[in-house]
Motif scaffolding. Sequence first.
Motif, short mmCIF file in Angstrom:
data_model
loop_
_atom_site.label_atom_id
_atom_site.label_comp_id
_atom_site.label_asym_id
_atom_site.label_seq_id
_atom_site.Cartn_x
_atom_site.Cartn_y
_atom_site.Cartn_z
N SER A 79 -10.90 66.54 32.05
CA SER A 79 -10.95 67.84 30.78
C SER A 79 -9.37 68.00 30.35
O SER A 79 -9.40 68.14 29.05
CB SER A 79 -11.63 68.95 31.32
N ALA A 83 -9.00 68.15 26.42
CA ALA A 83 -8.67 69.42 25.97
C ALA A 83 -7.40 69.69 24.96
O ALA A 83 -7.63 69.85 24.01
CB ALA A 83 -8.52 70.59 26.95
N GLY A 143 -14.06 68.92 27.78
CA GLY A 143 -12.81 68.98 27.58
C GLY A 143 -12.68 69.01 25.94
O GLY A 143 -12.07 69.96 25.08
N SER A 183 -8.19 73.65 31.87
CA SER A 183 -8.37 73.17 30.86
C SER A 183 -7.85 74.07 29.69
O SER A 183 -7.38 73.46 28.65
CB SER A 183 -9.91 72.80 30.59
#
Length: 249
Positions: A79, A83, A143, A183
């Motif tokens: 993630s 992200a 993400g 994240s």
Amino acid sequence: MAFGLLALAFFVGTYGSIIGAGGGFVMVAGLVVVFDLSGATAVGTSVLTTAAIQATGAYTYSRQGLVDRPAAMWFVVGSVPIAMLTAIFLADRVPENTFEALIGVLMLALAVFVVVVRHRSAPDGAPLAPRRAALVGSGSAIGVLSGGFGVGAGLVAVPQFGRLQRLSAHRAAATTTLAGACSGLSASIGHAIANNPEWWALPFTIVGAVLGGRLGASNARRLSATVIRALLALGLVAAGTPLVIGALR
């Protein structure tokens, strides 16, 4: 405007703590509809606000021993980079009306998801060995939600941890909070690089959300799971509908 931001954030913190999903989608919709921010600016501001709240929650859950840290860390492997990249390259590169419509449609889809998909709680016990590939893949997909749109990541991650690692609802939520904090920090850096947040608003949104979160947490246990799911679905519909309508005008 400062008082309005404080009030919005207080409501988001209270509501998000009650439903157990952070309430970032309400923050995004409120900043766009009420304060007339662009979608990218609203998402950037919301992501930094919720990241601060998630970090506090993750610390508390970790001290209580509720977090499945190995599972969370493999999830974070997928993630965190996604992200950050989606925060940098997605939010401010999509036409404003299109981006806001996408967020609204995503919220409506998540409302259906909340009604249809139920978390299957498992009894507390020894954690399973992390399903690494599945966790990294799930983290990568979520993400995009966390970094690009700032909504829905926790809603999807909690049942994923329950399904993949057979965690109880409480442990799944705690593990999601730690993964979400990591994240969220990554997405915050991405949005900061893209200069998306409304920086002057952050002290008001963070303070309001933290205060509201404390109030919501103290009352969450008084509501049944059915009522909480209904509040969550209604909130998603109420937040998503004006974004879709506004983008289509």
